[in-house]
Write a protein that holds these residues in place. Structure first.
Motif, PDB file in Angstrom:
ATOM      1  N   VAL A  49      43.967  46.515  41.854  1.00  0.00           N
ATOM      2  CA  VAL A  49      44.738  45.490  42.564  1.00  0.00           C
ATOM      3  C   VAL A  49      44.669  44.175  41.785  1.00  0.00           C
ATOM      4  O   VAL A  49      45.693  43.522  41.541  1.00  0.00           O
ATOM      5  CB  VAL A  49      44.227  45.295  44.007  1.00  0.00           C
ATOM      6  CG1 VAL A  49      44.922  44.111  44.669  1.00  0.00           C
ATOM      7  CG2 VAL A  49      44.435  46.562  44.823  1.00  0.00           C
ATOM      8  N   ALA A  50      43.467  43.795  41.382  1.00  0.00           N
ATOM      9  CA  ALA A  50      43.298  42.557  40.618  1.00  0.00           C
ATOM     10  C   ALA A  50      44.048  42.630  39.288  1.00  0.00           C
ATOM     11  O   ALA A  50      44.652  41.641  38.862  1.00  0.00           O
ATOM     12  CB  ALA A  50      41.813  42.269  40.400  1.00  0.00           C
ATOM     13  N   ASP A  51      44.037  43.794  38.650  1.00  0.00           N
ATOM     14  CA  ASP A  51      44.806  43.971  37.410  1.00  0.00           C
ATOM     15  C   ASP A  51      46.296  43.737  37.664  1.00  0.00           C
ATOM     16  O   ASP A  51      46.973  43.091  36.864  1.00  0.00           O
ATOM     17  CB  ASP A  51      44.613  45.380  36.843  1.00  0.00           C
ATOM     18  CG  ASP A  51      43.246  45.606  36.211  1.00  0.00           C
ATOM     19  OD1 ASP A  51      42.570  44.624  35.836  1.00  0.00           O
ATOM     20  OD2 ASP A  51      42.850  46.793  36.103  1.00  0.00           O
ATOM     21  N   ASP A  52      46.809  44.275  38.770  1.00  0.00           N
ATOM     22  CA  ASP A  52      48.234  44.097  39.102  1.00  0.00           C
ATOM     23  C   ASP A  52      48.581  42.631  39.299  1.00  0.00           C
ATOM     24  O   ASP A  52      49.623  42.157  38.834  1.00  0.00           O
ATOM     25  CB  ASP A  52      48.597  44.871  40.368  1.00  0.00           C
ATOM     26  CG  ASP A  52      48.677  46.368  40.175  1.00  0.00           C
ATOM     27  OD1 ASP A  52      48.638  46.842  39.013  1.00  0.00           O
ATOM     28  OD2 ASP A  52      48.785  47.078  41.209  1.00  0.00           O
ATOM     29  N   VAL A  53      47.720  41.893  39.994  1.00  0.00           N
ATOM     30  CA  VAL A  53      47.978  40.471  40.245  1.00  0.00           C
ATOM     31  C   VAL A  53      47.826  39.681  38.948  1.00  0.00           C
ATOM     32  O   VAL A  53      48.666  38.825  38.629  1.00  0.00           O
ATOM     33  CB  VAL A  53      47.054  39.937  41.354  1.00  0.00           C
ATOM     34  CG1 VAL A  53      47.157  38.430  41.481  1.00  0.00           C
ATOM     35  CG2 VAL A  53      47.384  40.612  42.685  1.00  0.00           C
ATOM     36  N   GLU A  54      46.785  39.984  38.196  1.00  0.00           N
ATOM     37  CA  GLU A  54      46.513  39.278  36.939  1.00  0.00           C
ATOM     38  C   GLU A  54      47.661  39.453  35.943  1.00  0.00           C
ATOM     39  O   GLU A  54      48.056  38.505  35.256  1.00  0.00           O
ATOM     40  CB  GLU A  54      45.203  39.805  36.355  1.00  0.00           C
ATOM     41  CG  GLU A  54      44.679  39.066  35.168  1.00  0.00           C
ATOM     42  CD  GLU A  54      43.312  39.587  34.750  1.00  0.00           C
ATOM     43  OE1 GLU A  54      42.566  38.794  34.160  1.00  0.00           O
ATOM     44  OE2 GLU A  54      42.981  40.769  34.996  1.00  0.00           O
ATOM     45  N   SER A  55      48.220  40.651  35.884  1.00  0.00           N
ATOM     46  CA  SER A  55      49.293  40.955  34.927  1.00  0.00           C
ATOM     47  C   SER A  55      50.684  40.626  35.476  1.00  0.00           C
ATOM     48  O   SER A  55      51.680  40.837  34.793  1.00  0.00           O
ATOM     49  CB  SER A  55      49.249  42.440  34.558  1.00  0.00           C
ATOM     50  OG  SER A  55      49.643  43.234  35.676  1.00  0.00           O
ATOM     51  N   LYS A  56      50.741  40.157  36.708  1.00  0.00           N
ATOM     52  CA  LYS A  56      52.001  39.803  37.389  1.00  0.00           C
ATOM     53  C   LYS A  56      52.845  41.028  37.732  1.00  0.00           C
ATOM     54  O   LYS A  56      54.032  40.925  38.003  1.00  0.00           O
ATOM     55  CB  LYS A  56      52.831  38.805  36.569  1.00  0.00           C
ATOM     56  CG  LYS A  56      52.088  37.576  36.118  1.00  0.00           C
ATOM     57  CD  LYS A  56      52.108  36.516  37.159  1.00  0.00           C
ATOM     58  CE  LYS A  56      51.598  35.197  36.621  1.00  0.00           C
ATOM     59  NZ  LYS A  56      50.358  34.773  37.154  1.00  0.00           N
ATOM     60  N   LYS A  57      52.222  42.202  37.725  1.00  0.00           N
ATOM     61  CA  LYS A  57      52.902  43.414  38.186  1.00  0.00           C
ATOM     62  C   LYS A  57      53.133  43.326  39.696  1.00  0.00           C
ATOM     63  O   LYS A  57      54.048  43.923  40.228  1.00  0.00           O
ATOM     64  CB  LYS A  57      52.051  44.647  37.844  1.00  0.00           C
ATOM     65  CG  LYS A  57      52.665  45.963  38.228  1.00  0.00           C
ATOM     66  CD  LYS A  57      51.784  47.137  37.778  1.00  0.00           C
ATOM     67  CE  LYS A  57      52.345  48.451  38.248  1.00  0.00           C
ATOM     68  NZ  LYS A  57      51.456  49.572  37.882  1.00  0.00           N
ATOM     69  N   ALA A  58      52.264  42.557  40.382  1.00  0.00           N
ATOM     70  CA  ALA A  58      52.393  42.318  41.821  1.00  0.00           C
ATOM     71  C   ALA A  58      52.355  40.818  42.072  1.00  0.00           C
ATOM     72  O   ALA A  58      51.689  40.079  41.351  1.00  0.00           O
ATOM     73  CB  ALA A  58      51.262  43.001  42.588  1.00  0.00           C
ATOM     74  N   ASP A  59      53.068  40.393  43.112  1.00  0.00           N
ATOM     75  CA  ASP A  59      53.070  38.979  43.488  1.00  0.00           C
ATOM     76  C   ASP A  59      51.765  38.586  44.171  1.00  0.00           C
ATOM     77  O   ASP A  59      51.256  37.483  43.961  1.00  0.00           O
ATOM     78  CB  ASP A  59      54.243  38.688  44.433  1.00  0.00           C
ATOM     79  CG  ASP A  59      55.572  38.993  43.783  1.00  0.00           C
ATOM     80  OD1 ASP A  59      55.889  38.337  42.768  1.00  0.00           O
ATOM     81  OD2 ASP A  59      56.290  39.891  44.275  1.00  0.00           O
ATOM     82  N   PHE A  60      51.258  39.485  45.006  1.00  0.00           N
ATOM     83  CA  PHE A  60      50.023  39.251  45.754  1.00  0.00           C
ATOM     84  C   PHE A  60      49.256  40.560  45.873  1.00  0.00           C
ATOM     85  O   PHE A  60      49.811  41.638  45.712  1.00  0.00           O
ATOM     86  CB  PHE A  60      50.311  38.729  47.168  1.00  0.00           C
ATOM     87  CG  PHE A  60      50.880  37.349  47.201  1.00  0.00           C
ATOM     88  CD1 PHE A  60      50.064  36.240  47.018  1.00  0.00           C
ATOM     89  CD2 PHE A  60      52.227  37.153  47.431  1.00  0.00           C
ATOM     90  CE1 PHE A  60      50.589  34.961  47.051  1.00  0.00           C
ATOM     91  CE2 PHE A  60      52.768  35.877  47.466  1.00  0.00           C
ATOM     92  CZ  PHE A  60      51.948  34.774  47.275  1.00  0.00           C
ATOM     93  N   GLY A  61      47.979  40.425  46.218  1.00  0.00           N
ATOM     94  CA  GLY A  61      47.148  41.579  46.481  1.00  0.00           C
ATOM     95  C   GLY A  61      46.480  41.459  47.837  1.00  0.00           C
ATOM     96  O   GLY A  61      46.265  40.349  48.340  1.00  0.00           O
ATOM     97  N   ILE A  62      46.168  42.603  48.407  1.00  0.00           N
ATOM     98  CA  ILE A  62      45.392  42.682  49.650  1.00  0.00           C
ATOM     99  C   ILE A  62      44.309  43.722  49.415  1.00  0.00           C
ATOM    100  O   ILE A  62      44.603  44.846  48.984  1.00  0.00           O
ATOM    101  CB  ILE A  62      46.271  43.074  50.849  1.00  0.00           C
ATOM    102  CG1 ILE A  62      47.372  42.032  51.073  1.00  0.00           C
ATOM    103  CG2 ILE A  62      45.410  43.243  52.108  1.00  0.00           C
ATOM    104  CD1 ILE A  62      48.403  42.430  52.099  1.00  0.00           C
ATOM    105  N   ILE A  63      43.067  43.331  49.672  1.00  0.00           N
ATOM    106  CA  ILE A  63      41.942  44.236  49.483  1.00  0.00           C
ATOM    107  C   ILE A  63      41.144  44.292  50.774  1.00  0.00           C
ATOM    108  O   ILE A  63      41.019  43.296  51.484  1.00  0.00           O
ATOM    109  CB  ILE A  63      41.069  43.816  48.281  1.00  0.00           C
ATOM    110  CG1 ILE A  63      40.637  42.351  48.384  1.00  0.00           C
ATOM    111  CG2 ILE A  63      41.818  44.076  46.976  1.00  0.00           C
ATOM    112  CD1 ILE A  63      39.751  41.854  47.253  1.00  0.00           C
ATOM    113  N   ILE A  64      40.630  45.474  51.082  1.00  0.00           N
ATOM    114  CA  ILE A  64      39.967  45.674  52.361  1.00  0.00           C
ATOM    115  C   ILE A  64      38.706  46.514  52.147  1.00  0.00           C
ATOM    116  O   ILE A  64      38.773  47.604  51.576  1.00  0.00           O
ATOM    117  CB  ILE A  64      40.891  46.413  53.353  1.00  0.00           C
ATOM    118  CG1 ILE A  64      42.276  45.775  53.393  1.00  0.00           C
ATOM    119  CG2 ILE A  64      40.268  46.441  54.754  1.00  0.00           C
ATOM    120  CD1 ILE A  64      43.370  46.721  53.853  1.00  0.00           C
ATOM    121  N   CYS A  65      37.586  45.976  52.617  1.00  0.00           N
ATOM    122  CA  CYS A  65      36.354  46.757  52.659  1.00  0.00           C
ATOM    123  C   CYS A  65      35.608  46.354  53.923  1.00  0.00           C
ATOM    124  O   CYS A  65      36.115  45.552  54.707  1.00  0.00           O
ATOM    125  CB  CYS A  65      35.512  46.585  51.389  1.00  0.00           C
ATOM    126  SG  CYS A  65      34.629  45.039  51.208  1.00  0.00           S
TER     127      CYS A  65
END
Length: 146
Positions: A49-65
């Protein structure tokens, strides 16, 4: 918008609910989470998820634990990621408006599903204010040693 989402075993039900809602709102979702409640290691699902946000593949991320802490710490190891652990709507809004957070970390064992949905909506619909807050954001990256 394109949203990258990831979760460990404690967040599977939440991820499914949030993903469905995101798709109903017309967003595209990249699912990096586990689809099971069998024990897994959260970094395996947060780093993508962080890779996607960092590379701009995604606009935002949501992580859940379970606590949101481990996922949040993992995501924040990435340059350009500003992950915010949120436990109420006001914190989610402030994370965006003051901190330009680009990943929302949700503690599944400490917020109910309705609150998680409200936080996600607030997070995605709040704009960064810029101004004096931008100056502070610019100071976040680690300084290099001499």
């Amino acid at each position: 918008m394109k949203i990258s989402i990831g979760n460990d075993h404690a967040g599977t039900e939440y991820k499914e609910l949030l993903q469905t809602e995101l798709e109903n709102w017309g967003h595209s979702v990249i699912n990096h989470g586990t689809n099971s409640e069998d024990s897994v290691d959260y970094p395996d699902f947060v780093h993508p998820v962080a890779d996607d946000v960092e590379s701009k593949k995604a606009d935002f991320g949501i992580i859940i634990c379970g606590s949101g802490n481990g996922a949040n710490m993992t995501a924040n190891k990435h340059q350009g990621v500003r992950s915010a652990l949120c436990w109420n709507v006001e914190i989610a809004k402030l994370a965006r408006s003051h901190n330009d957070a680009n990943i929302l970390s949700i503690p599944a064992r400490f917020v109910d599903k309705d609150l998680a949905l409200e936080m996600m909506s607030a997070f995605l619909n709040t704009k960064f204010e810029g101004g004096r807050h931008q100056r502070r954001i610019d100071k976040i990256p680690a300084k290099k040693s001499c």
